[in-house]
Structures are given as C-alpha cells and as structure tokens.
Design an enzyme around this catalytic site. Structure first.
Site: not given
Ligand code: GRF
Length: 210
Positions: A95-97, A113
C-alpha cells in the site's frame, strides 16, 4: 537521525526482508536499533507471525476497517506514536504510505524494490509483475534498490542498489528468488548505514559517508 532507531516495519507478505533486518539487530551487526512494531494490511502475513514469535507487537491494520482515509491514517499515526517509532521500514508493503506520514517522517521512511529503480517501478509494479517486465524487456541485469520514500511510488532518493544477472531461461519466479537473496543483504546493510549516521539526504540526493 536519532541516536537510537525505533523502527516500525510495514509488511504485507512473507516478511523475509523484515526477518533479515531483525537478524541483523539480534546478531549485533545492526546496533542502536530495535523493531518496535510490525504493521500489516494482511491478517495472514508471515511478517506478523515472525513478529509474534519474537515478541514484537504485531498489528493488523486495514483501510477497509475504517470509515475513511483520514481515520485510517490517524490510527496508523497513533500506533506509531504509541510505540515511539522514529523510523519506518517498508518491507514488502503493497500500500501507499499517506503523504501526511511521509511528511511527518521526512527522509525517515525507506523501501526496498526488487528491481533497479528508476526502471521497473511505480504504481502496480510489485511482486511478479516487476520480474515479468524485466524479462519481457530482455534486460541482462536486474537487482534491488533501497530508497527513501517520498510522495510517489518507488520514487525517492536511492540509498543502495545491488545487481544480479538475468539468465536467458529465467522465469519471473527464478529471477525473483535471485533478487530476493540479495535483498536480504542489501536491506540490513542500508539500515546499518542509517543507524551509524552515514546516510545524509540533501536536495533529494543521498550521500554515504565513509
Ligand atoms: C520483496 O521482493 C520486496 O522487494 C518487495 O516485496 C517482496 C517482499 O518479500 N517490495 P518479503 O515479504 O520481505 O519476503
């Protein structure tokens, strides 16, 4: 940055990045930091399970349980205040903060990301879709990015990046697994740099001090 980081983690999924940061704190690689609360929009998130197993307050908060955005965001702020959070880590939070929270924690919210921003980011670019797009565009290299959160999705100043190769027969799943592995190195490293006061953000630019 405050001397002691009181981290609130927001996570929607498995929580492996949250777990990596927690391990960094527990093993002493990351000093002067504690995770004070984990917040999830998904009642079944693995991140909440990990939090409970480690006696960290684990809180499910979903917009649908509130009459409007304002009350939802106010409840988030109250939760952050109740746990004395002074830093926010988004770890797979979909979700967007809200801008009010971004402004209250200016330069104190980070996200990871699973691609090399500014490419392959923005609204809708999360999970499998990111890796599908990387493969569809025949990229030879992908990776992970830790960045400061601002008002736009996947947009703020970049803190750290690390690359992985994209292999010719990669599927979104195989690429995601390779990227996730380096996320588990990159995110704790970024948090360590913050706790050591080595990240300076000025004019939308991050400088890492030696
Ligand atoms: C990761 O790939 C992260 O980059 C992305 O969502 C995934 C989360 O994985 N934003 P986890 O829940 O930390 O295992």
């Amino acid at each position: 940055m405050p001397d002691q980081l009181n981290i609130a983690v927001f996570a929607s999924g498995k929580g492996s990045n949250f777990h990596g940061i927690l391990q960094g704190i527990q093993t002493g690689t990351i000093r002067n930091a504690q995770i004070v609360v984990v917040i999830s929009n998904n009642a079944n998130a693995g991140a909440l399970v990990i939090a409970r197993e480690n006696n960290i307050p684990a809180i499910y908060m979903n917009r649908t349980d509130f009459p409007d955005d304002a009350e939802f965001n106010a409840a988030i702020v109250t939760t952050l205040e109740n746990h004395h959070a002074n830093f926010i880590v988004l770890a797979g939070y979909v979700k967007l903060i809200d801008v009010s929270i971004v402004r209250a924690f200016r330069n104190g919210i980070v996200n990871i990301h699973p691609a090399l921003l500014p490419k392959f980011g923005g609204p809708g670019m999360y999970g499998r879709r990111v890796h599908e797009a990387v493969i569809a565009q025949h990229e030879k290299i992908s990776g992970a990015t830790v960045h400061i959160v601002d008002e736009k999705y996947d947009h703020g100043p970049i803190v750290l990046q690390k690359t992985v190769p994209v292999i010719s027969d990669d599927t979104p799943e195989s690429l995601a697994a390779r990227v996730l592995q380096i996320e588990h190195e990159l995110y704790p490293e970024a948090i360590r740099l913050f706790t050591e006061g080595k990240i300076v953000v000025q004019d939308q630019q991050v400088t890492i001090q030696q």
